[in-house]
Design a protein around this motif. Sequence first.
Motif, PDB file in Angstrom:
ATOM      1  N   ARG A   5       0.831  -1.190   0.000  1.00 38.89           N
ATOM      2  CA  ARG A   5       0.000   0.000   0.000  1.00 38.89           C
ATOM      3  C   ARG A   5       0.868   1.242   0.000  1.00 38.89           C
ATOM      4  NH1 ARG A   5      -2.391  -0.794   5.963  1.00 38.89           N
ATOM      5  NH2 ARG A   5      -2.638  -2.823   5.075  1.00 38.89           N
ATOM      6  N   THR A   6       0.284   2.331  -0.451  1.00 39.73           N
ATOM      7  CA  THR A   6       0.989   3.600  -0.406  1.00 39.73           C
ATOM      8  C   THR A   6       0.919   4.143   1.006  1.00 39.73           C
ATOM      9  OG1 THR A   6       0.396   4.073  -2.688  1.00 39.73           O
ATOM     10  CG2 THR A   6       1.063   5.938  -1.326  1.00 39.73           C
ATOM     11  N   ALA A  42      -8.468  -0.935   4.062  1.00 37.87           N
ATOM     12  CA  ALA A  42      -7.443  -1.715   3.369  1.00 37.87           C
ATOM     13  C   ALA A  42      -7.879  -3.164   3.195  1.00 37.87           C
ATOM     14  CB  ALA A  42      -6.121  -1.657   4.129  1.00 37.87           C
ATOM     15  N   GLY A  57      -4.248  -1.453  -1.827  1.00 37.11           N
ATOM     16  CA  GLY A  57      -3.935  -0.550  -0.722  1.00 37.11           C
ATOM     17  C   GLY A  57      -5.203   0.030  -0.121  1.00 37.11           C
ATOM     18  N   TRP A  58      -5.080   1.192   0.465  1.00 35.86           N
ATOM     19  CA  TRP A  58      -6.235   1.848   1.066  1.00 35.86           C
ATOM     20  C   TRP A  58      -7.155   2.395  -0.010  1.00 35.86           C
ATOM     21  CZ3 TRP A  58      -7.176   1.438   6.126  1.00 35.86           C
ATOM     22  CH2 TRP A  58      -6.129   1.034   6.946  1.00 35.86           C
ATOM     23  N   ASP A  59      -8.453   2.273   0.219  1.00 32.43           N
ATOM     24  CA  ASP A  59      -9.429   2.739  -0.749  1.00 32.43           C
ATOM     25  C   ASP A  59     -10.648   3.272  -0.004  1.00 32.43           C
ATOM     26  OD1 ASP A  59     -10.282   3.323  -3.274  1.00 32.43           O
ATOM     27  OD2 ASP A  59     -10.229   1.270  -4.017  1.00 32.43           O
ATOM     28  N   SER A 106      -3.616   5.224  -3.668  1.00 34.76           N
ATOM     29  CA  SER A 106      -4.378   5.022  -2.441  1.00 34.76           C
ATOM     30  C   SER A 106      -5.367   6.167  -2.244  1.00 34.76           C
ATOM     31  CB  SER A 106      -3.444   4.949  -1.227  1.00 34.76           C
ATOM     32  OG  SER A 106      -2.684   3.765  -1.257  1.00 34.76           O
ATOM     33  N   ASN A 116      -8.342   7.899   0.686  1.00 39.08           N
ATOM     34  CA  ASN A 116      -8.705   7.864   2.103  1.00 39.08           C
ATOM     35  C   ASN A 116      -9.484   9.118   2.522  1.00 39.08           C
ATOM     36  OD1 ASN A 116      -6.823   9.907   2.246  1.00 39.08           O
ATOM     37  ND2 ASN A 116      -5.333   8.787   3.450  1.00 39.08           N
ATOM     38  N   SER A 165      -6.620  11.345  -2.338  1.00 41.07           N
ATOM     39  CA  SER A 165      -6.123  10.221  -3.129  1.00 41.07           C
ATOM     40  C   SER A 165      -4.785  10.562  -3.766  1.00 41.07           C
ATOM     41  CB  SER A 165      -7.121   9.846  -4.226  1.00 41.07           C
ATOM     42  OG  SER A 165      -6.687   8.686  -4.924  1.00 41.07           O
TER      43      SER A 165
END
Length: 512
Positions: free
Chosen positions: A3-4, A415, A427-429, A455, A457, A472
Amino acid sequence: MTRTTRTTRTRWPAGAAGALAAAALIAVTAAPAQAAPPLRGTVQVSAGVNGAVPDNQSFSLGVNANGRYALFSSWATNLVSQPARGGRDVYLKDLSTGRVERVSLANSGEGQAGWSEEAAINADGRYVAFVSNGEDVVPGMQVKGRTEVYVRDRWTGRTELVSGGLTSTDPDQFHYSYAPSISADGRYVAFVSSRKDLDPTVVDPEPEPEPEPSLARPYTWKLNIYLTDRRTHTTRLISRDATGKPGESTSFHPKLSADGRTIGFGSLSDLLPPEQPPAAAPAAGTADVDLPPGAEKYLPAGAQPSLARPTSAVYYTYDVPSGKLSPASFDVGGSLAYAAFDATISPDGRRAVYALSEPGGSTGGHRSHTVLHVRDLRTGTVTKVSAGLPGTSSVGSSGHGSITADNRWLYFESAADNLVAGPQHPGWDVYRQDLRTGRTERVATAPDGSLGNGSSNEPFVSANGRTVVFGSTSGNLVAGTDVPAAEGYQVFAKPARSHHVGADDQGENEDD
């Protein structure tokens, strides 16, 4: 899963007076006279002058009730024609016209010399509450070395100090006030402060010297929640223990309901009433919890996630008219639990949204992860939200919930790789869930529905459910763009036509 990693923001700790305005709750669901036309696709909110690429990163902070105004902070210097003086400022974008304006301004209308990263917007977008450490924000500022909370009236161009007088009777002149939340009509502002002279009715004898705060022991800071009525110019202490004294430790992240009647906040202080059993100690393995990106900003000063520092606390709600304080972060079994620091409440104050840790290896190598829960504060019903598709168990953490005014649509970051079917984001979305049907959908997608290439968030949904604003690193979210993911975050806004309040509501929300 890779993930970023989000760049950490430098922050200070994060972080009924008079009659209440009865029309405030109505204001949150009603569009102002000049309603915003709906967006026709995802747009980049944090765009430079004449569409220039921003020269630094930006972070989402909120959106007003009808989805017209997106609020964000930025380190960029080329978002407006006048360069930033402090390096970090708060901005607002009119999604109807595309105009970006700096709102963390001094009363003179000039950019202030301090930094501003935290802010909140009221229902119609007229008022923006923001934090600054500048000394030139309002005339008469006399004390250096402190952060304060201000409110900017965009209609009149006036900026006012709300976190106490220009001078302080507190012998500690280096105090901090921050983390503002504002009611729908702009009358009430809740915030965190280390000051001890804001509520004249509070007497805190402090028979024993307070431990000296430090970056190694940040939770020893004595930080409390206050509520200021801008009409009567009175301030009330909110985070009191059962005897009425200020909390002995750190309280953080206050969130006001639209009408100003309810305040949600987390606290490391022991504020529980005597009859309430204490929260159970976190289960084995949940001390090492994978926190969502951005969660560090709610930690006490200097605290980053580690086994030696707190990562969760009891979440409370405070009823302003009655002065009643109640614990809110219960699990599905009815036991009081410790919630992650990014908990919040719904616009009507009816629901609390919080993440609880559960054992289970997370994608970040931690021994536990966080799962979102929604509690109906009237009935006590708790619903687990981000638990994954049927037959699966979530291991990726979820957090930063934002809920619409009809209590139907919940937006959040995660995540987890089992919330939706099909290709999974690495990654996170950002996702949304229909709290009536349980259906979850991915939000931060390219125009063709494919995954974002970075990513995403920190979503904020407008009260009417028509617009979501989020951060993002993706470079393929806006039509006509398809570039690799960036290192820093930018802010985007996306329409949510399919489920705005009233679109398919056939009276199903009558749950009183």
